[in-house]
Design a protein around this motif. Structure first.
Motif, PDB file in Angstrom:
ATOM      1  N   ILE A  24       0.870  -1.178   0.000  1.00  0.00           N
ATOM      2  CA  ILE A  24       0.000   0.000   0.000  1.00  0.00           C
ATOM      3  C   ILE A  24       0.904   1.224   0.000  1.00  0.00           C
ATOM      4  N   TYR A  25       0.830   2.003  -1.076  1.00  0.00           N
ATOM      5  CA  TYR A  25       1.694   3.169  -1.220  1.00  0.00           C
ATOM      6  C   TYR A  25       1.004   4.412  -0.665  1.00  0.00           C
ATOM      7  N   PRO A  26       1.761   5.276   0.020  1.00  0.00           N
ATOM      8  CA  PRO A  26       1.164   6.543   0.459  1.00  0.00           C
ATOM      9  C   PRO A  26       0.720   7.329  -0.769  1.00  0.00           C
ATOM     10  N   ASN A  27      -0.493   7.818  -0.719  1.00  0.00           N
ATOM     11  CA  ASN A  27      -1.049   8.493  -1.888  1.00  0.00           C
ATOM     12  C   ASN A  27      -1.777   9.766  -1.475  1.00  0.00           C
ATOM     13  N   GLY A  28      -1.096  10.575  -0.650  1.00  0.00           N
ATOM     14  CA  GLY A  28      -1.690  11.835  -0.230  1.00  0.00           C
ATOM     15  C   GLY A  28      -2.624  11.739   0.960  1.00  0.00           C
ATOM     16  N   GLU A  29      -2.786  10.520   1.519  1.00  0.00           N
ATOM     17  CA  GLU A  29      -3.649  10.373   2.685  1.00  0.00           C
ATOM     18  C   GLU A  29      -2.956  10.935   3.930  1.00  0.00           C
ATOM     19  N   SER A  30      -3.746  11.216   4.938  1.00  0.00           N
ATOM     20  CA  SER A  30      -3.189  11.546   6.248  1.00  0.00           C
ATOM     21  C   SER A  30      -2.683  10.241   6.859  1.00  0.00           C
ATOM     22  N   PRO A  31      -1.800  10.317   7.863  1.00  0.00           N
ATOM     23  CA  PRO A  31      -1.349   9.086   8.521  1.00  0.00           C
ATOM     24  C   PRO A  31      -2.511   8.234   9.039  1.00  0.00           C
ATOM     25  N   GLU A  32      -3.524   8.872   9.582  1.00  0.00           N
ATOM     26  CA  GLU A  32      -4.667   8.131  10.118  1.00  0.00           C
ATOM     27  C   GLU A  32      -5.434   7.416   9.003  1.00  0.00           C
ATOM     28  N   GLU A  33      -5.608   8.093   7.870  1.00  0.00           N
ATOM     29  CA  GLU A  33      -6.306   7.474   6.740  1.00  0.00           C
ATOM     30  C   GLU A  33      -5.499   6.305   6.178  1.00  0.00           C
ATOM     31  N   LEU A  34      -4.187   6.480   6.071  1.00  0.00           N
ATOM     32  CA  LEU A  34      -3.324   5.413   5.567  1.00  0.00           C
ATOM     33  C   LEU A  34      -3.354   4.208   6.504  1.00  0.00           C
ATOM     34  N   MET A  35      -3.285   4.442   7.818  1.00  0.00           N
ATOM     35  CA  MET A  35      -3.307   3.315   8.760  1.00  0.00           C
ATOM     36  C   MET A  35      -4.659   2.629   8.768  1.00  0.00           C
ATOM     37  N   ALA A  36      -5.734   3.363   8.554  1.00  0.00           N
ATOM     38  CA  ALA A  36      -7.058   2.731   8.462  1.00  0.00           C
ATOM     39  C   ALA A  36      -7.094   1.786   7.264  1.00  0.00           C
ATOM     40  N   LYS A  37      -6.489   2.215   6.159  1.00  0.00           N
ATOM     41  CA  LYS A  37      -6.414   1.384   4.956  1.00  0.00           C
ATOM     42  C   LYS A  37      -5.562   0.127   5.220  1.00  0.00           C
ATOM     43  N   VAL A  38      -4.451   0.301   5.942  1.00  0.00           N
ATOM     44  CA  VAL A  38      -3.571  -0.830   6.266  1.00  0.00           C
ATOM     45  C   VAL A  38      -4.295  -1.805   7.196  1.00  0.00           C
ATOM     46  N   ARG A  39      -4.965  -1.288   8.219  1.00  0.00           N
ATOM     47  CA  ARG A  39      -5.681  -2.155   9.164  1.00  0.00           C
ATOM     48  C   ARG A  39      -6.757  -2.957   8.440  1.00  0.00           C
ATOM     49  N   GLU A  40      -7.465  -2.307   7.553  1.00  0.00           N
ATOM     50  CA  GLU A  40      -8.492  -2.984   6.756  1.00  0.00           C
ATOM     51  C   GLU A  40      -7.868  -4.111   5.917  1.00  0.00           C
ATOM     52  N   ALA A  41      -6.679  -3.850   5.363  1.00  0.00           N
ATOM     53  CA  ALA A  41      -5.990  -4.862   4.551  1.00  0.00           C
ATOM     54  C   ALA A  41      -5.540  -6.039   5.413  1.00  0.00           C
ATOM     55  N   VAL A  42      -5.048  -5.767   6.621  1.00  0.00           N
ATOM     56  CA  VAL A  42      -4.628  -6.852   7.523  1.00  0.00           C
ATOM     57  C   VAL A  42      -5.843  -7.689   7.923  1.00  0.00           C
ATOM     58  N   LEU A  43      -6.961  -7.039   8.229  1.00  0.00           N
ATOM     59  CA  LEU A  43      -8.188  -7.780   8.565  1.00  0.00           C
ATOM     60  C   LEU A  43      -8.663  -8.632   7.391  1.00  0.00           C
ATOM     61  N   ALA A  44      -8.517  -8.116   6.180  1.00  0.00           N
ATOM     62  CA  ALA A  44      -8.909  -8.897   5.002  1.00  0.00           C
ATOM     63  C   ALA A  44      -8.024 -10.137   4.869  1.00  0.00           C
ATOM     64  N   LEU A  45      -6.730 -10.014   5.200  1.00  0.00           N
ATOM     65  CA  LEU A  45      -5.828 -11.169   5.158  1.00  0.00           C
ATOM     66  C   LEU A  45      -6.241 -12.202   6.210  1.00  0.00           C
ATOM     67  N   LYS A  46      -6.644 -11.727   7.372  1.00  0.00           N
ATOM     68  CA  LYS A  46      -7.120 -12.633   8.429  1.00  0.00           C
ATOM     69  C   LYS A  46      -8.320 -13.425   7.923  1.00  0.00           C
ATOM     70  N   ASN A  47      -9.266 -12.739   7.345  1.00  0.00           N
ATOM     71  CA  ASN A  47     -10.475 -13.390   6.860  1.00  0.00           C
ATOM     72  C   ASN A  47     -10.201 -14.307   5.679  1.00  0.00           C
ATOM     73  N   GLU A  48      -9.216 -13.936   4.863  1.00  0.00           N
ATOM     74  CA  GLU A  48      -8.829 -14.750   3.705  1.00  0.00           C
ATOM     75  C   GLU A  48      -8.239 -16.083   4.158  1.00  0.00           C
ATOM     76  N   GLU A  49      -7.534 -16.065   5.281  1.00  0.00           N
ATOM     77  CA  GLU A  49      -6.832 -17.266   5.744  1.00  0.00           C
ATOM     78  C   GLU A  49      -7.689 -18.182   6.605  1.00  0.00           C
ATOM     79  N   ASN A  50      -8.882 -17.759   7.019  1.00  0.00           N
ATOM     80  CA  ASN A  50      -9.718 -18.621   7.878  1.00  0.00           C
ATOM     81  C   ASN A  50     -10.370 -19.721   7.103  1.00  0.00           C
TER      82      ASN A  50
END
Length: 189
Positions: free
Chosen positions: A163-189
């Motif tokens: 996930i590349y920084p694309n003008g988001e605020s740090p909080e917006e970028l981390m929300a995107k990262v957290r969402e991606a990590v949760l998607a990986l969790k759900n993908e692996e169940n």
């Protein structure tokens, strides 16, 4: 088992953001790294690990750990990590800041996003499944065998797309990262 390791950049610096479930997370995440990647990989670690004991010195040296004061100033830590990223290193950051007591993912802090934005490097989301069962924070020693199932404990690590920084605020970028990590969790169940 490790999947999608090809998502880790080979020629540029990057940050891995993974859930934090055990003292072995660094090992789980780097177990399949070839020597060249491992030699240019480090992680943030609480300054309490740097206590001068032989075990501490070995862990710090092998893991290329950079100390962070979780309750205080982080300017030196961030400067050291920016330098490593500029030298095309990989950096592991556990955005939760501490190990999960339950195995469930906690709130993400925005330090990794600040670092990614300042260094202009991608964040690679990662999810570790099974590590909490082996070595939760309340145990002194890891469990190596599941006697109820008569089998070894299994650990899976799955890496997501950078996930590349694309003008988001740090909080917006981390929300995107957290969402991606949760998607990986759900993908692996």
């Amino acid at each position: 088992r490790v999947t999608n390791e090809e998502n880790l950049p080979d020629k540029d610096g990057y940050i891995i953001c993974a859930n934090h479930v055990s003292n072995f997370d660094f090992i789980f995440l780097t177990l399949n790294f070839r020597y060249e990647r491992f030699a240019k990989f480090c992680c943030m670690a609480k300054k309490e690990l740097f206590n001068g004991s032989l075990a501490s010195r070995l862990i710090v040296r092998i893991g290329g750990m950079v100390p962070v004061d979780r309750g205080g100033r982080v300017d030196e830590t961030m400067a050291a990590l920016r330098k490593k990223l500029g030298q095309k290193w990989g950096v592991l950051v556990h955005p939760e800041g501490t190990r999960s007591k339950t195995g469930e993912m906690g709130k993400f802090k925005s330090g990794a996003a600040v670092l990614a934005i300042e260094a202009n490097v991608p964040i690679v989301p990662a999810y570790i499944k099974g590590g909490h069962e082996i070595f939760p924070p309340d145990r002194k020693l890891p469990r190596l065998f599941n006697w109820k199932r008569l089998s070894k404990y299994k650990v899976k690590v799955v890496y997501g797309e950078p996930i590349y920084p694309n003008g988001e605020s740090p909080e917006e970028l981390m929300a995107k990262v957290r969402e991606a990590v949760l998607a990986l969790k759900n993908e692996e169940n």
